[in-house]
Scaffold this motif. Structure first.
Motif, PDB file in Angstrom:
ATOM      1  N   MET A   1       0.836  -1.200   0.000  1.00 50.86           N
ATOM      2  CA  MET A   1       0.000   0.000   0.000  1.00 50.86           C
ATOM      3  C   MET A   1       0.878   1.260   0.000  1.00 50.86           C
ATOM      4  SD  MET A   1      -2.963   0.706   2.757  1.00 50.86           S
ATOM      5  CE  MET A   1      -1.824   1.278   3.990  1.00 50.86           C
ATOM      6  N   ILE A   2       2.003   1.149   0.698  1.00 50.85           N
ATOM      7  CA  ILE A   2       2.879   2.318   0.855  1.00 50.85           C
ATOM      8  C   ILE A   2       3.643   2.627  -0.440  1.00 50.85           C
ATOM      9  CG2 ILE A   2       4.993   3.090   2.060  1.00 50.85           C
ATOM     10  CD1 ILE A   2       3.731   1.724   4.564  1.00 50.85           C
ATOM     11  N   LEU A   3       3.979   1.576  -1.200  1.00 49.47           N
ATOM     12  CA  LEU A   3       4.766   1.785  -2.425  1.00 49.47           C
ATOM     13  C   LEU A   3       4.131   2.815  -3.372  1.00 49.47           C
ATOM     14  CD1 LEU A   3       7.224   1.054  -4.219  1.00 49.47           C
ATOM     15  CD2 LEU A   3       5.848  -0.808  -5.157  1.00 49.47           C
ATOM     16  N   PRO A   4       2.855   2.631  -3.774  1.00 50.51           N
ATOM     17  CA  PRO A   4       2.283   3.664  -4.669  1.00 50.51           C
ATOM     18  C   PRO A   4       2.173   5.039  -4.018  1.00 50.51           C
ATOM     19  CG  PRO A   4       0.641   1.977  -4.132  1.00 50.51           C
ATOM     20  CD  PRO A   4       1.938   1.498  -3.587  1.00 50.51           C
ATOM     21  N   LEU A   5       1.937   5.060  -2.698  1.00 53.82           N
ATOM     22  CA  LEU A   5       1.831   6.355  -2.013  1.00 53.82           C
ATOM     23  C   LEU A   5       3.151   7.122  -2.064  1.00 53.82           C
ATOM     24  CD1 LEU A   5      -0.243   5.539   1.212  1.00 53.82           C
ATOM     25  CD2 LEU A   5      -0.949   6.895  -0.763  1.00 53.82           C
ATOM     26  N   LEU A   6       4.256   6.388  -1.967  1.00 52.01           N
ATOM     27  CA  LEU A   6       5.572   7.018  -2.053  1.00 52.01           C
ATOM     28  C   LEU A   6       5.933   7.350  -3.495  1.00 52.01           C
ATOM     29  CD1 LEU A   6       7.713   4.690   0.277  1.00 52.01           C
ATOM     30  CD2 LEU A   6       7.158   7.071   0.723  1.00 52.01           C
ATOM     31  N   LEU A   7       5.584   6.386  -4.363  1.00 52.49           N
ATOM     32  CA  LEU A   7       6.087   6.437  -5.736  1.00 52.49           C
ATOM     33  C   LEU A   7       5.384   7.480  -6.620  1.00 52.49           C
ATOM     34  CD1 LEU A   7       8.076   5.153  -7.682  1.00 52.49           C
ATOM     35  CD2 LEU A   7       6.431   3.316  -8.108  1.00 52.49           C
ATOM     36  N   PHE A   8       4.037   7.513  -6.563  1.00 45.69           N
ATOM     37  CA  PHE A   8       3.327   8.338  -7.537  1.00 45.69           C
ATOM     38  C   PHE A   8       3.586   9.847  -7.404  1.00 45.69           C
ATOM     39  CE2 PHE A   8       0.709   4.406  -8.098  1.00 45.69           C
ATOM     40  CZ  PHE A   8       1.223   4.119  -9.349  1.00 45.69           C
ATOM     41  N   PRO A   9       3.630  10.391  -6.177  1.00 44.69           N
ATOM     42  CA  PRO A   9       3.958  11.840  -6.115  1.00 44.69           C
ATOM     43  C   PRO A   9       5.333  12.149  -6.708  1.00 44.69           C
ATOM     44  CG  PRO A   9       3.121  11.057  -4.003  1.00 44.69           C
ATOM     45  CD  PRO A   9       3.336   9.847  -4.847  1.00 44.69           C
ATOM     46  N   MET A  10       6.280  11.232  -6.489  1.00 51.37           N
ATOM     47  CA  MET A  10       7.630  11.428  -7.036  1.00 51.37           C
ATOM     48  C   MET A  10       7.640  11.358  -8.562  1.00 51.37           C
ATOM     49  SD  MET A  10      10.308  11.712  -4.995  1.00 51.37           S
ATOM     50  CE  MET A  10      11.648  10.958  -5.881  1.00 51.37           C
ATOM     51  N   GLN A  11       6.654  10.622  -9.106  1.00 53.66           N
ATOM     52  CA  GLN A  11       6.659  10.350 -10.540  1.00 53.66           C
ATOM     53  C   GLN A  11       5.876  11.374 -11.356  1.00 53.66           C
ATOM     54  OE1 GLN A  11       8.319   7.996 -12.241  1.00 53.66           O
ATOM     55  NE2 GLN A  11       9.326   7.360 -10.372  1.00 53.66           N
ATOM     56  N   VAL A  12       5.370  12.398 -10.695  1.00 57.57           N
ATOM     57  CA  VAL A  12       4.549  13.395 -11.413  1.00 57.57           C
ATOM     58  C   VAL A  12       5.292  13.975 -12.633  1.00 57.57           C
ATOM     59  CG1 VAL A  12       3.497  15.698 -11.192  1.00 57.57           C
ATOM     60  CG2 VAL A  12       2.997  13.916  -9.511  1.00 57.57           C
ATOM     61  N   PRO A  13       6.577  14.376 -12.497  1.00 61.62           N
ATOM     62  CA  PRO A  13       7.263  14.920 -13.689  1.00 61.62           C
ATOM     63  C   PRO A  13       7.348  13.909 -14.837  1.00 61.62           C
ATOM     64  CG  PRO A  13       8.541  15.331 -11.700  1.00 61.62           C
ATOM     65  CD  PRO A  13       7.448  14.418 -11.308  1.00 61.62           C
ATOM     66  N   VAL A  14       7.563  12.637 -14.488  1.00 59.73           N
ATOM     67  CA  VAL A  14       7.668  11.592 -15.526  1.00 59.73           C
ATOM     68  C   VAL A  14       6.318  11.396 -16.201  1.00 59.73           C
ATOM     69  CG1 VAL A  14       8.023   9.097 -15.909  1.00 59.73           C
ATOM     70  CG2 VAL A  14       9.582  10.356 -14.428  1.00 59.73           C
ATOM     71  N   ILE A  15       5.263  11.307 -15.393  1.00 65.84           N
ATOM     72  CA  ILE A  15       3.934  11.035 -15.955  1.00 65.84           C
ATOM     73  C   ILE A  15       3.471  12.207 -16.839  1.00 65.84           C
ATOM     74  CG2 ILE A  15       1.493  10.602 -15.379  1.00 65.84           C
ATOM     75  CD1 ILE A  15       2.600   9.192 -12.793  1.00 65.84           C
ATOM     76  N   ILE A  16       3.641  13.431 -16.346  1.00 70.45           N
ATOM     77  CA  ILE A  16       3.219  14.604 -17.150  1.00 70.45           C
ATOM     78  C   ILE A  16       4.019  14.660 -18.466  1.00 70.45           C
ATOM     79  CG2 ILE A  16       3.187  17.138 -17.244  1.00 70.45           C
ATOM     80  CD1 ILE A  16       2.605  17.130 -14.230  1.00 70.45           C
ATOM     81  N   SER A  17       5.337  14.491 -18.356  1.00 75.17           N
ATOM     82  CA  SER A  17       6.176  14.548 -19.572  1.00 75.17           C
ATOM     83  C   SER A  17       5.787  13.462 -20.565  1.00 75.17           C
ATOM     84  CB  SER A  17       7.654  14.374 -19.223  1.00 75.17           C
ATOM     85  OG  SER A  17       8.041  15.278 -18.256  1.00 75.17           O
TER      86      SER A  17
END
Lengths: 234, 226
Positions: free
Chosen positions: B165-181
């Motif tokens: 459960m914690i993995l996506p909570l940590l990962l997705f905010p960090m990945q915002v630049p990758v996802i938007i790009s």
């Protein structure tokens, strides 16, 4: 030779090791006894370079393991109650993987010899997930000694073994002892621990509180000392 | 150096062998990716005018969630029978374990994405032939960025309760630049725009990949120590 001086390990406010001093000669078999929470596994994890001490030094054959981890690790084999083996690989594939990590020369031949030695040659191509606890522990020994380490560290290797498997493990350890390996074992099993080691120590609350030659003790006399020391430690 | 990379590829090859043998991860990742596309296919009319606007989002939802499914299992393999300790005992610098895991996870994610891509084109009636070379560059860069940080967080979350459960909570905010790009550049590529329109997104992806790969590579050793 392993030299441990003033070894201290703290996990936050908890002191797991409190100034351990030990000298283990080349070819010697030392068994560390102690109740749960005495810091035995922490001691072995530091000796095997898995964790770093808070203070103090460990030298293995003159190498300070804090500064030369990779070199020290080549000299060490670790056997724990956990196998460090992959269930979805066969016995042979597991040994091939670990053998290649250690750059073992003539690996195929070495694996054949080891599997024969631990009595698993007929199961070489079977998936490790199908192995019984005893078979897994025998394969663990093969995995730990595949690179022919000079030092073998054993953390509660008798955990979960039936009498037959425990006897087999004792015999394998005796054989390794005759090959001039330096062996350090932690265990709760007084009978086996006394039988196979040269020297015994009792560790309580992160300190060595008793040390003697195994030959000076019988199971009964050592049990008396052990319970006395454990009682004092509480 | 050759010695180091030999061991790194050994770890990656071991992971791939185990996963392709059990097929648990590949099936769940593939199923998830295709399921997302099928559901969105029902929601949006294939061939509709607006499909090119929503398709990049659909593609990256499928890719990112499938990859995160794979990441959550990446270190579970090492937790069983304490195999991580077996790797840590080997005479390989601990950064090598991270690198091996990144390579294994990256190959896995790329395989799933390459299989999913033709289904995506068919489901949404899109012709990707001319867009394929630039699209592949975006897919490789975004997947690598996602995997570098994801592998580090996967190692972090496997040792704790509720790690899945914690993995996506940590990962997705960090990945915002990758996802938007990734979404923005995919949209521009599908619309047939020139490289000058999405080059700034590619630069952002490259910068993210380099910075977070180096940072994760350095941090990993401290992270796995007890």
């Amino acid at each position: 030779m392993i030299e441990v001086s003033r070894l201290w390990k703290s996990y936050g406010p908890v002191d797991a090791l409190r100034g351990i001093d030990l000298k283990i000669e080349k070819g010697e078999f030392l068994t560390v006894f102690g109740p749960n929470g005495a810091g035995k596994s922490t001691l072995l994890k530091i000796l095997s370079t898995i964790i770093k001490p808070t203070s103090g030094k460990v030298n293995i054959d003159g190498i300070d393991i804090s500064s030369a981890n990779e070199d020290a690790r080549k000299r060490i084999g670790v056997i724990s109650h956990k196998a460090f083996l992959y269930g979805n690989l066969s016995a042979k594939e597991n040994l091939l993987f670990f053998g290649r990590l250690y750059d073992v020369p003539d690996l195929e031949k070495r694996i054949e010899e080891l599997l024969a030695e631990v009595g698993l040659a007929h199961r070489a191509n079977d998936m490790v997930r199908t192995f019984s606890r005893g078979m897994l522990q025998r394969l663990t020994i093969a995995r730990a000694i595949i690179h022919n380490p000079a030092i073998i560290l054993l953390d509660e290797p008798y955990t979960g073994l039936d009498q037959h498997a425990a006897r087999m493990l004792t015999n394998l350890l005796k054989k390794l002892h005759t090959e001039d390996k330096t062996i350090v074992m932690t265990t709760h099993d007084i009978t086996n621990g006394l039988e196979i080691s040269d020297r015994i120590v009792i560790q309580i609350l992160g300190k060595i509180v008793f040390e003697d030659r195994s030959s000076n003790q019988t199971v009964e006399s050592f049990e008396r000392v052990y319970f006395e020391k454990v009682g004092e430690g509480k | 150096m050759g010695y180091y990379f030999k061991k790194v590829f050994l770890i990656a090859a071991k992971d791939l062998r185990i996963e392709f043998r059990s097929k648990e991860k590949i099936y769940s990742m593939m199923l998830f990716s295709l399921l997302v596309m099928v559901i969105f296919n029902f929601a949006f009319e294939p061939g509709a005018e607006y499909i090119k606007d929503v398709a990049p989002g659909i593609l990256w939802v499928a890719f990112i969630f499938a990859a995160s499914l794979g990441l959550s299992r990446s270190f579970v393999l090492e937790k069983e029978e304490d195999c991580m300790q077996g790797l840590m005992l080997s005479p390989l610098d601990r950064s090598g374990i991270y690198l091996g895991k990144v390579i294994g996870n990256f190959i896995f994610a790329m395989v799933i994405e390459l299989i999913s891509l033709p289904f995506f084109a068919v489901f949404f009636n899109l012709s990707l032939t001319s867009a394929l070379p630039p699209l592949m560059i975006v897919i490789v860069l975004a997947t690598f960025g996602f995997i570098t940080v994801g592998t580090l967080f996967s190692a972090l979350s496997v040792g704790i309760r509720g790690g899945d459960m914690i993995l996506p909570l940590l990962l997705f905010p960090m990945q915002v630049p990758v996802i938007i790009s990734a979404v923005k550049s995919t949209g521009l590529i599908m619309a047939g725009s020139g490289i000058d329109t999405y080059s700034q997104w590619l630069k952002l992806l490259i910068a993210f990949d380099i910075i977070f790969f180096v940072a994760s590579f350095v941090i990993f050793e401290y992270l796995i120590e007890e």
